[in-house]
Motif scaffolding. Structure first.
Motif, PDB file in Angstrom:
ATOM      1  N   ILE A 164     -29.933 -41.386  19.538  1.00  0.00           N
ATOM      2  CA  ILE A 164     -29.092 -41.561  18.571  1.00  0.00           C
ATOM      3  C   ILE A 164     -28.359 -42.569  18.830  1.00  0.00           C
ATOM      4  O   ILE A 164     -28.150 -43.856  17.846  1.00  0.00           O
ATOM      5  CB  ILE A 164     -28.427 -40.294  17.907  1.00  0.00           C
ATOM      6  N   ARG A 165     -27.716 -42.712  19.803  1.00  0.00           N
ATOM      7  CA  ARG A 165     -26.851 -43.523  20.265  1.00  0.00           C
ATOM      8  C   ARG A 165     -27.024 -45.342  20.371  1.00  0.00           C
ATOM      9  O   ARG A 165     -26.620 -46.017  20.229  1.00  0.00           O
ATOM     10  CB  ARG A 165     -26.029 -43.395  21.649  1.00  0.00           C
ATOM     11  N   ARG A 166     -28.522 -45.240  20.895  1.00  0.00           N
ATOM     12  CA  ARG A 166     -29.106 -46.550  21.001  1.00  0.00           C
ATOM     13  C   ARG A 166     -28.998 -47.108  19.613  1.00  0.00           C
ATOM     14  O   ARG A 166     -28.872 -48.281  19.502  1.00  0.00           O
ATOM     15  CB  ARG A 166     -30.450 -46.529  21.389  1.00  0.00           C
ATOM     16  N   ASN A 167     -29.233 -46.304  18.584  1.00  0.00           N
ATOM     17  CA  ASN A 167     -29.382 -46.748  17.213  1.00  0.00           C
ATOM     18  C   ASN A 167     -27.733 -47.098  16.510  1.00  0.00           C
ATOM     19  O   ASN A 167     -27.777 -47.510  15.532  1.00  0.00           O
ATOM     20  CB  ASN A 167     -30.135 -45.881  16.394  1.00  0.00           C
TER      21      ASN A 167
ATOM     22  N   ASP B  59     -37.368 -36.660  18.167  1.00  0.00           N
ATOM     23  CA  ASP B  59     -35.976 -37.134  18.378  1.00  0.00           C
ATOM     24  C   ASP B  59     -35.804 -37.991  17.144  1.00  0.00           C
ATOM     25  O   ASP B  59     -34.693 -38.019  16.540  1.00  0.00           O
ATOM     26  CB  ASP B  59     -35.889 -38.062  19.726  1.00  0.00           C
ATOM     27  N   GLU B  60     -36.759 -38.900  16.748  1.00  0.00           N
ATOM     28  CA  GLU B  60     -36.652 -39.858  15.466  1.00  0.00           C
ATOM     29  C   GLU B  60     -36.681 -38.998  14.369  1.00  0.00           C
ATOM     30  O   GLU B  60     -35.817 -39.578  13.563  1.00  0.00           O
ATOM     31  CB  GLU B  60     -38.087 -40.643  15.659  1.00  0.00           C
ATOM     32  N   ILE B  61     -37.394 -37.837  14.475  1.00  0.00           N
ATOM     33  CA  ILE B  61     -37.333 -37.262  13.050  1.00  0.00           C
ATOM     34  C   ILE B  61     -35.918 -36.470  13.015  1.00  0.00           C
ATOM     35  O   ILE B  61     -35.160 -36.496  11.528  1.00  0.00           O
ATOM     36  CB  ILE B  61     -38.364 -36.063  13.131  1.00  0.00           C
ATOM     37  N   ILE B  62     -35.117 -36.208  13.962  1.00  0.00           N
ATOM     38  CA  ILE B  62     -33.893 -35.624  13.821  1.00  0.00           C
ATOM     39  C   ILE B  62     -32.947 -36.831  13.602  1.00  0.00           C
ATOM     40  O   ILE B  62     -31.929 -36.501  12.803  1.00  0.00           O
ATOM     41  CB  ILE B  62     -33.392 -35.198  15.305  1.00  0.00           C
TER      42      ILE B  62
ATOM     43  N   ASP C 253     -33.606 -39.569  11.660  1.00  0.00           N
ATOM     44  CA  ASP C 253     -33.819 -39.762  10.439  1.00  0.00           C
ATOM     45  C   ASP C 253     -33.191 -38.848   9.569  1.00  0.00           C
ATOM     46  O   ASP C 253     -32.410 -39.329   8.443  1.00  0.00           O
ATOM     47  CB  ASP C 253     -35.252 -39.623  10.004  1.00  0.00           C
ATOM     48  N   LYS C 254     -33.028 -37.616   9.792  1.00  0.00           N
ATOM     49  CA  LYS C 254     -32.321 -36.448   9.089  1.00  0.00           C
ATOM     50  C   LYS C 254     -30.817 -36.659   8.970  1.00  0.00           C
ATOM     51  O   LYS C 254     -30.413 -36.690   8.234  1.00  0.00           O
ATOM     52  CB  LYS C 254     -32.873 -35.005   9.451  1.00  0.00           C
ATOM     53  N   LEU C 255     -30.451 -36.804  10.309  1.00  0.00           N
ATOM     54  CA  LEU C 255     -28.859 -37.337  10.403  1.00  0.00           C
ATOM     55  C   LEU C 255     -28.660 -38.507   9.607  1.00  0.00           C
ATOM     56  O   LEU C 255     -27.649 -38.202   8.755  1.00  0.00           O
ATOM     57  CB  LEU C 255     -28.729 -37.627  11.905  1.00  0.00           C
ATOM     58  N   LYS C 256     -29.491 -39.590   9.771  1.00  0.00           N
ATOM     59  CA  LYS C 256     -29.006 -40.739   8.708  1.00  0.00           C
ATOM     60  C   LYS C 256     -29.072 -40.374   7.156  1.00  0.00           C
ATOM     61  O   LYS C 256     -28.057 -40.645   6.508  1.00  0.00           O
ATOM     62  CB  LYS C 256     -30.152 -41.722   8.875  1.00  0.00           C
ATOM     63  N   GLU C 257     -29.919 -39.501   6.936  1.00  0.00           N
ATOM     64  CA  GLU C 257     -30.233 -39.232   5.642  1.00  0.00           C
ATOM     65  C   GLU C 257     -28.985 -38.236   4.990  1.00  0.00           C
ATOM     66  O   GLU C 257     -28.570 -38.598   3.848  1.00  0.00           O
ATOM     67  CB  GLU C 257     -31.797 -38.458   5.409  1.00  0.00           C
ATOM     68  N   LYS C 258     -28.574 -37.301   5.722  1.00  0.00           N
ATOM     69  CA  LYS C 258     -27.851 -36.414   5.190  1.00  0.00           C
ATOM     70  C   LYS C 258     -26.278 -36.819   5.570  1.00  0.00           C
ATOM     71  O   LYS C 258     -25.388 -36.599   4.857  1.00  0.00           O
ATOM     72  CB  LYS C 258     -27.955 -35.049   5.838  1.00  0.00           C
TER      73      LYS C 258
END
Ligand code: GTP
Ligand code: MG
Length: 166
Positions: A21-24, A154-157, A159-164
């Protein structure tokens, strides 16, 4: 001032998810809590070697909006996750949780420990999301390696973090 949440990972695998997540999202605040000093060494985020609850409170002082990332299946996350979350709630923090349950091939013990832990956490926290790692494999057509499967999770998590929350 940012109104973005602090991302708190619990357990060894959460380090890899938080690193991803931090990379992004280099500007977010992170804290990876684990009881394994060796594991925390190659974390790219703020870390805390778990010793007691009060030190978690001190590190997160003033950070009241928290998303907990909790990959369940291991001892630390299944045993301590619920107590760390309970402690943070008692500190009047606003807590959301994104958890995962393990692959079946990791063994029945890990799966049932993860399920019991998640049931308790669901009763404590209003906003929970859980991903069942197995259901991911059903969706993939080809055989992939375990590390690749975890990178997808990791990517799905994220994505969910971003979405919510972001
Ligand atoms: N998303 C993701 N999940 C992982 C990864 N590696 C392991 N997991 C999952 O995370 C679960 C928990 O593992 P850990 O975090 O290592 O366990 P722990 O909480 O540190 O507990 P102990 O080390 O047993 O005390 C495993 O059962 C796997 O399902 C990863 O790289 N990414
Ligand atoms: Mg561990």
């Amino acid at each position: 001032m940012s109104n973005k949440p602090t991302i708190v990972g619990i357990g060894g695998a959460s380090k890899k998810i938080l690193n991803h997540i931090r990379r992004n999202e280099p500007d977010l605040k992170f804290l990876c809590i684990d009881n394994d000093e060796e594991n925390l060494k190659n974390s790219y985020t703020r870390t805390l070697l778990f010793k007691d609850f009060a030190s978690i409170g001190r590190v997160l002082d003033g950070e009241n909006d928290i998303v907990v990332i909790l990959p369940l299946g291991g001892n630390f996350g299944c045993d301590m996750g619920q107590y760390i979350i309970r402690y943070l709630i008692n500190q009047n923090k606003d807590i959301s949780v994104i958890a995962t349950t393990p692959f079946t091939f990791e063994g029945k013990k890990r799966l049932s420990a993860a399920r019991s832990a998640f049931r308790i956490i669901e009763d404590l926290v209003f906003d929970t999301t859980v991903f069942n790692n197995n259901s991911l494999l059903d969706k993939l057509e080809q055989q992939i390696s375990l590390p690749d499967a975890f990178r997808i999770i990791d990517e799905i998590i994220y994505d969910k973090l971003k979405e919510k929350f972001l």
